[in-house]
Design an enzyme around this catalytic site. Structure first.
Site, PDB file in Angstrom:
ATOM      1  CB  SER A 147      27.892  38.854  26.922  1.00 27.84           C
ATOM      2  OG  SER A 147      28.076  37.526  27.377  1.00 27.84           O
TER       3      SER A 147
ATOM      4  CG  ASP B 258      24.432  36.156  32.916  1.00 26.23           C
ATOM      5  OD1 ASP B 258      23.662  37.087  33.197  1.00 26.23           O
ATOM      6  OD2 ASP B 258      24.730  35.851  31.752  1.00 26.23           O
TER       7      ASP B 258
ATOM      8  CG  ASP C 210      28.170  28.562  26.031  1.00 19.50           C
ATOM      9  OD1 ASP C 210      28.671  27.798  25.188  1.00 19.50           O
ATOM     10  OD2 ASP C 210      28.664  29.664  26.324  1.00 19.50           O
TER      11      ASP C 210
ATOM     12  NE  ARG D 193      30.801  27.694  27.555  1.00 14.22           N
ATOM     13  CZ  ARG D 193      31.496  28.730  27.956  1.00 14.22           C
ATOM     14  NH1 ARG D 193      32.669  28.542  28.559  1.00 14.22           N
ATOM     15  NH2 ARG D 193      31.065  29.957  27.763  1.00 14.22           N
TER      16      ARG D 193
END
Length: 450
Positions: A187, A25, A135, A106
């Site tokens: 992923s 991504d 996320d 994060r």
């Protein structure tokens, strides 16, 4: 904070700070941001202890793909000492299962993104999160609370690449090297606290996870035939030594990942409730995190007063949901941290773990702050518990319910708990005989089948 409405222009280019991993991504994001919005892209890579062949290679890839610059930041110490430390105090397990691998990283990445935007005078921050994941919320909520003037671009929510195969085709057409292949379409997000794996065949909740998704843990069936024992020493709620050897928290996490992983412990396969309302099948490898949390909880059982321990369970779940939902910098999270910090003052002692073929068992614990009193707990000659006090305690403990029951009986209230099992002794005996006959018939059938 608003979603960006940036447009292509011939004026000097604005800058965007991209949270970059080198995965599918974010690799596509660099080119897409340049083509779609005519922005200069500055990539930011955080070293959080994830698996990699060298972050300088990731930086080189970002520059080759077209990034104006790429910042590589070692976040491991701050991750352990500012984020995983409070996660330990909270025994942080979302839905009482998952140790918040991605959710904990994060807010730290978001903080560095905002700092980089200030340093380079960037107007935008971009990330590679999908439109139905957690996320995106964590990044954007954190940025909102740190600097609400920054604008956010979320390419994966905007572009018309509807699937990972389409992204891979787009990357190939634009000369972008990506690690994802149609043969291995997972992923993966990982850091020193563990690995999160999704996509591919894992999207079928009936399909057993393939062996190739695991890298941190040995197949329990192939783990050593002899158990491994580890003594974990805590001071003020944090691990400070393994088997008597003083180590930093970061070093302990790495060491526990190794020993727990080698013994096949730390695999999770769960259906998880995402913040956006989607149920998702997620697989995790969290050997060190789960083992340390088990040890920490066992020590708290020994040293925390009962009412504090019981109340803390609810706070732990609220804390985990708060962090999972992206509210690390919120006032509620700050207040919960204050409560948790108070509970950790005397969480000092040593816990013995036994790791064997996929299991982690607490087999010993000791502390100078232990509230376990042998003379009260024992049933041997040294028993000092006042048994005579129990009668009065029970009378007072049950008093209000006793008054309630007498009133309802006197009023003839029709309540389920007042319905007798049988109205006569003969009926009771008949019902009992029937149950015995059914049990004997079942056992006879089981013996024949065997």
């Amino acid at each position: 904070m608003t979603t960006t409405t940036a447009t292509s222009t011939s004026a000097p280019k604005d800058k965007v700070i991209l949270a970059y991993s080198g995965g599918l991504d974010t690799s596509v994001c660099i080119k897409w941001l340049q083509e779609k919005y005519n922005l200069d892209v500055i990539a930011l890579v955080g070293d959080l202890g994830q698996e990699h062949d060298g972050l300088e290679k990731v930086k080189a890839k970002a520059l080759k793909t077209g990034a104006l610059d790429c910042l590589v930041v070692d976040m491991r110490e701050s991750f352990a000492n500012e984020y995983l430390n409070v996660a330990m105090a909270a025994n942080a397990l979302y839905e009482n299962k998952y140790p918040l691998v991605s959710a904990l990283s994060r807010p730290l990445i978001a903080k560095h993104l905002v700092d980089a935007a200030h340093m380079f005078g960037a107007k935008y921050i971009a990330h590679g999160c999908t439109g139905k994941g957690n996320d995106q919320v964590r990044f954007e909520a954190s940025i909102l609370m740190l600097d609400p003037e920054l604008e956010i671009i979320a390419p994966v929510r905007e572009w018309d690449l509807g699937s990972r195969p389409e992204e891979m085709a787009w990357a190939a057409a634009h000369g972008i090297d990506v690690p994802t292949t149609t043969a291995s379409p997972y992923s993966i997000d990982d850091n020193l606290w563990g690995r999160a794996i999704e996509c591919g065949v894992l999207e079928d909740p009936w399909c057993e996870p393939p062996a190739d998704i695991y890298t941190m843990t040995t197949d329990p069936a192939c783990a050593p035939d002899v158990p491994a024992y580890v003594d974990v020493t805590f001071e003020g709620g944090l691990p400070v030594a393994l088997d008597g050897k003083k180590m930093s928290y970061l070093e302990i996490i790495y060491a526990m990942n190794k020993v727990a992983g080698e013994n096949g412990f730390g695999r999770l396969d769960m259906i998880e409730n995402r913040l956006v309302g989607v149920k998702s099948r997620e697989c995790y490898e969290v050997p060190g995190a789960l083992a340390l949390i088990e040890a920490h909880k066992a020590l708290e059982d020994l040293v925390l007063e009962r009412s504090v321990l019981h109340y803390k369970l609810g706070i732990e779940q609220s804390w985990a949901e708060c962090v999972y939902n992206g509210l690390w910098f919120s006032p509620l999270k700050e207040a919960l941290d204050a409560f948790l910090a108070t509970t950790q003052q005397c969480v000092t002692g040593t816990v013995k773990l036994k790791l064997f073929k996929g299991s982690c068992t607490v087999v010993g614990r000791k502390s100078d702050y232990s509230l376990y009193a042998y003379e009260l707990a024992t049933y041997d000659a040294g028993d000092e518990f006042d048994h005579a006090a129990a009668k009065g305690f029970i009378d007072l403990h049950a008093l209000t319910c006793k008054v309630w029951a007498k009133n309802r009986h006197a009023m003839g209230a029709s309540l389920k708990q007042f319905t007798p099992v049988a109205s006569t002794a003969d009926e009771f005996a008949a019902a009992d005989s029937q149950m015995v006959e059914q049990a004997e018939a079942y056992m006879k059938e089981a013996r024949v089948t065997a």
